[in-house]
Motif scaffolding. Structure first.
Motif, PDB file in Angstrom:
ATOM      1  N   UNK A 239       0.679 -11.809   3.409  1.00 57.56           N
ATOM      2  CA  UNK A 239       1.606 -11.356   2.365  1.00 57.56           C
ATOM      3  C   UNK A 239       3.025 -11.231   2.918  1.00 57.56           C
ATOM      4  N   UNK A 240       4.018 -11.360   2.031  1.00 55.17           N
ATOM      5  CA  UNK A 240       5.423 -11.175   2.442  1.00 55.17           C
ATOM      6  C   UNK A 240       5.785  -9.705   2.596  1.00 55.17           C
ATOM      7  N   UNK A 241       5.142  -8.859   1.775  1.00 54.13           N
ATOM      8  CA  UNK A 241       5.425  -7.428   1.789  1.00 54.13           C
ATOM      9  C   UNK A 241       4.104  -6.653   1.770  1.00 54.13           C
ATOM     10  N   UNK A 242       4.080  -5.508   2.437  1.00 56.64           N
ATOM     11  CA  UNK A 242       2.880  -4.666   2.478  1.00 56.64           C
ATOM     12  C   UNK A 242       3.246  -3.251   2.045  1.00 56.64           C
ATOM     13  N   UNK A 243       2.493  -2.740   1.075  1.00 59.64           N
ATOM     14  CA  UNK A 243       2.602  -1.337   0.689  1.00 59.64           C
ATOM     15  C   UNK A 243       1.421  -0.616   1.316  1.00 59.64           C
ATOM     16  N   UNK A 244       1.687   0.247   2.272  1.00 59.07           N
ATOM     17  CA  UNK A 244       0.635   1.000   2.970  1.00 59.07           C
ATOM     18  C   UNK A 244       0.235   2.193   2.109  1.00 59.07           C
TER      19      UNK A 244
ATOM     20  N   UNK B  72      -4.937  -0.355   2.340  1.00 58.24           N
ATOM     21  CA  UNK B  72      -5.405   0.909   2.892  1.00 58.24           C
ATOM     22  C   UNK B  72      -6.506   0.578   3.895  1.00 58.24           C
ATOM     23  N   UNK B  73      -6.760   1.476   4.818  1.00 56.95           N
ATOM     24  CA  UNK B  73      -7.776   1.190   5.833  1.00 56.95           C
ATOM     25  C   UNK B  73      -9.160   1.137   5.191  1.00 56.95           C
ATOM     26  N   UNK B  74     -10.088   0.479   5.866  1.00 53.36           N
ATOM     27  CA  UNK B  74     -11.408   0.220   5.313  1.00 53.36           C
ATOM     28  C   UNK B  74     -12.171   1.500   4.971  1.00 53.36           C
ATOM     29  N   UNK B  75     -12.094   2.512   5.841  1.00 56.17           N
ATOM     30  CA  UNK B  75     -12.808   3.765   5.590  1.00 56.17           C
ATOM     31  C   UNK B  75     -12.304   4.439   4.314  1.00 56.17           C
TER      32      UNK B  75
ATOM     33  N   UNK C 266     -17.204  -4.710  -1.493  1.00 61.74           N
ATOM     34  CA  UNK C 266     -16.113  -5.028  -0.572  1.00 61.74           C
ATOM     35  C   UNK C 266     -16.363  -6.361   0.131  1.00 61.74           C
ATOM     36  N   UNK C 267     -17.623  -6.632   0.448  1.00 60.19           N
ATOM     37  CA  UNK C 267     -17.965  -7.881   1.145  1.00 60.19           C
ATOM     38  C   UNK C 267     -17.720  -9.105   0.276  1.00 60.19           C
ATOM     39  N   UNK C 268     -17.686  -8.905  -1.057  1.00 59.73           N
ATOM     40  CA  UNK C 268     -17.474 -10.017  -1.981  1.00 59.73           C
ATOM     41  C   UNK C 268     -15.997 -10.411  -2.084  1.00 59.73           C
ATOM     42  N   UNK C 269     -15.114  -9.616  -1.472  1.00 55.17           N
ATOM     43  CA  UNK C 269     -13.683  -9.893  -1.534  1.00 55.17           C
ATOM     44  C   UNK C 269     -13.130 -10.229  -0.153  1.00 55.17           C
TER      45      UNK C 269
ATOM     46  N   UNK D 182       1.513  -9.450  -6.982  1.00 56.15           N
ATOM     47  CA  UNK D 182       1.028  -8.160  -6.477  1.00 56.15           C
ATOM     48  C   UNK D 182      -0.497  -8.205  -6.416  1.00 56.15           C
ATOM     49  N   UNK D 183      -1.051  -7.888  -5.250  1.00 55.77           N
ATOM     50  CA  UNK D 183      -2.496  -7.900  -5.109  1.00 55.77           C
ATOM     51  C   UNK D 183      -2.943  -6.786  -4.179  1.00 55.77           C
ATOM     52  N   UNK D 184      -4.223  -6.724  -3.960  1.00 57.51           N
ATOM     53  CA  UNK D 184      -4.797  -5.692  -3.092  1.00 57.51           C
ATOM     54  C   UNK D 184      -6.283  -5.923  -3.017  1.00 57.51           C
ATOM     55  N   UNK D 185      -7.043  -4.865  -2.946  1.00 55.51           N
ATOM     56  CA  UNK D 185      -8.497  -4.958  -2.953  1.00 55.51           C
ATOM     57  C   UNK D 185      -9.037  -3.876  -3.852  1.00 55.51           C
ATOM     58  N   UNK D 186     -10.302  -3.931  -4.147  1.00 55.67           N
ATOM     59  CA  UNK D 186     -10.907  -2.934  -4.994  1.00 55.67           C
ATOM     60  C   UNK D 186     -10.717  -1.541  -4.381  1.00 55.67           C
ATOM     61  N   UNK D 187     -10.185  -0.616  -5.157  1.00 54.50           N
ATOM     62  CA  UNK D 187      -9.928   0.770  -4.737  1.00 54.50           C
ATOM     63  C   UNK D 187      -8.856   0.905  -3.660  1.00 54.50           C
ATOM     64  N   UNK D 188      -7.985  -0.101  -3.544  1.00 51.58           N
ATOM     65  CA  UNK D 188      -6.906  -0.005  -2.552  1.00 51.58           C
ATOM     66  C   UNK D 188      -5.690   0.737  -3.106  1.00 51.58           C
ATOM     67  N   UNK D 189      -5.619   0.878  -4.447  1.00 52.62           N
ATOM     68  CA  UNK D 189      -4.482   1.565  -5.059  1.00 52.62           C
ATOM     69  C   UNK D 189      -3.480   0.625  -5.694  1.00 52.62           C
ATOM     70  N   UNK D 190      -3.873  -0.638  -5.919  1.00 49.50           N
ATOM     71  CA  UNK D 190      -2.968  -1.608  -6.514  1.00 49.50           C
ATOM     72  C   UNK D 190      -2.496  -1.172  -7.900  1.00 49.50           C
ATOM     73  N   UNK D 191      -3.405  -0.626  -8.695  1.00 52.85           N
ATOM     74  CA  UNK D 191      -3.043  -0.207 -10.054  1.00 52.85           C
ATOM     75  C   UNK D 191      -1.985   0.895 -10.032  1.00 52.85           C
ATOM     76  N   UNK D 192      -2.077   1.787  -9.054  1.00 50.70           N
ATOM     77  CA  UNK D 192      -1.085   2.862  -8.935  1.00 50.70           C
ATOM     78  C   UNK D 192       0.284   2.294  -8.609  1.00 50.70           C
ATOM     79  N   UNK D 193       0.322   1.328  -7.696  1.00 43.36           N
ATOM     80  CA  UNK D 193       1.585   0.694  -7.326  1.00 43.36           C
ATOM     81  C   UNK D 193       2.152  -0.082  -8.511  1.00 43.36           C
TER      82      UNK D 193
END
Length: 229
Positions: A172-177, A135-138, A159-162, A6-17
Motif C-alpha cells: 500500500x502507498x499509505x498505512x493507517x495503524x 492492526x496486529x494479528x492478535x 482470517x486465513x481466507x484473506x 481504501x482497504x484492510x482486513x476483516x475486523x481491522x477497523x476499515x469501516x471506522x476509518x
C-alpha cells in the motif's frame, strides 16, 4: 479527479476509518453497500447466486442470508471464487457509475472502500493512492471473535481466507495503524486527508476533460454554423 483505494482486513477497523474520512467531507463509494444492491432480489446477480448456491441461502423475505452465504464461501475456496466471479463485475460497473457521478460534481478525488482491493487487483491500476487499515494479528483475531461471536477456530478460518494484513501493508502507498486508540487513528486519518487534499493528482484528468469538452463545444458550434449558413 483521482481515485483512492481504501482497504484492510476483516475486523481491522476499515469501516471506522471510512466513516472518519466521510465526516471530513470525502466522497466514499463503499463496495459492501454496492454489493448489497447488486444482489438484491430480481437482479441478475441474485438469480445466478440462487441458481448456484440453492434456495437454502435465502431469508424468509427472499433476500440472501449473508451470514449463511459467508459460512459457505469461507469454508470453500472454490465457492468463494464462484461467488466473486458473479458479483465482482456487477459491483465494478455500479462503482464506475458512482465515480462518474462524483467526477461531474467536481470532486478532486473519490475514496473507493474495497475490502478485497489487493486480492482481486482489478481496480488497482486505476488508483493514484492505496490505503490499508492495519492492526496486529492478535488484535484482529480478538476483535473478530468479539464482534461476530465466533470461536477462535472460526475466526482463524475467516482470517486465513484473506490476504494477510502484513502483506497488504507492504504494497500500500499509505498505512493507517489501527492497533491503538481511536484518537490515534483519527490523527492519522487527518494527516492522510490533508495530504490528499493538497495533492495535485487531479489536474491531469481535469485538464484532459476540459480540453475534451472544449473540443466538443467547438465541433457543435461549427456544425451549427454550417447548418444555418
Amino acid at each position: 479527479m483521482f481515485l483512492v483505494g481504501l482497504t484492510g482486513g476483516i475486523a481491522s477497523g476499515k469501516s471506522s476509518v471510512s466513516s472518519m474520512l466521510k465526516e471530513l467531507g470525502c466522497p466514499i463509494i463503499d463496495a459492501d453497500v454496492v454489493a448489497r444492491k447488486v444482489v438484491a432480489p430480481n437482479t441478475p446477480a441474485y438469480s445466478r447466486i440462487v441458481h448456484h448456491f440453492g434456495s437454502e441461502i435465502l431469508l424468509e423475505n427472499g433476500e440472501i442470508d449473508r451470514q449463511k452465504l459467508g459460512q459457505l464461501i469461507f469454508a470453500s475456496a472454490e465457492k468463494r471464487k464462484l461467488l466473486n466471479s458473479i458479483t465482482h463485475p456487477e459491483i465494478h460497473r455500479a462503482m464506475l457509475k458512482e465515480v462518474l457521478f462524483h467526477f461531474l460534481k467536481g470532486y478532486r478525488y473519490v475514496v473507493l472502500d474495497v475490502p478485497l482491493l489487493f486480492e482481486t487487483r482489478r481496480l488497482t491500476k486505476f488508483l493514484n493512492h492505496t490505503v490499508v487499515v492495519y492492526c496486529d494479528l492478535a488484535t484482529q483475531l480478538s476483535r473478530l471473535m468479539q464482534r461476530d461471536g465466533l470461536t477462535r477456530e472460526q475466526a482463524e478460518q475467516r482470517l486465513a481466507a484473506q490476504m494477510p494484513l502484513s502483506e497488504k501493508r507492504s504494497i500500500a502507498n499509505h498505512v493507517i495503524e489501527n492497533s491503538g486508540s481511536p484518537e490515534d487513528t483519527h490523527r492519522q486519518v487527518l494527516k492522510l486527508h490533508t495530504k490528499l487534499e493538497d495533492s495535485m493528482d487531479f489536474l491531469p484528468v481535469r485538464v484532459v476533460a476540459v480540453a475534451a469538452a472544449a473540443g466538443l463545444g467547438g465541433i457543435f458550434v461549427f456544425l451549427a454554423k454550417t447548418l444555418l449558413s
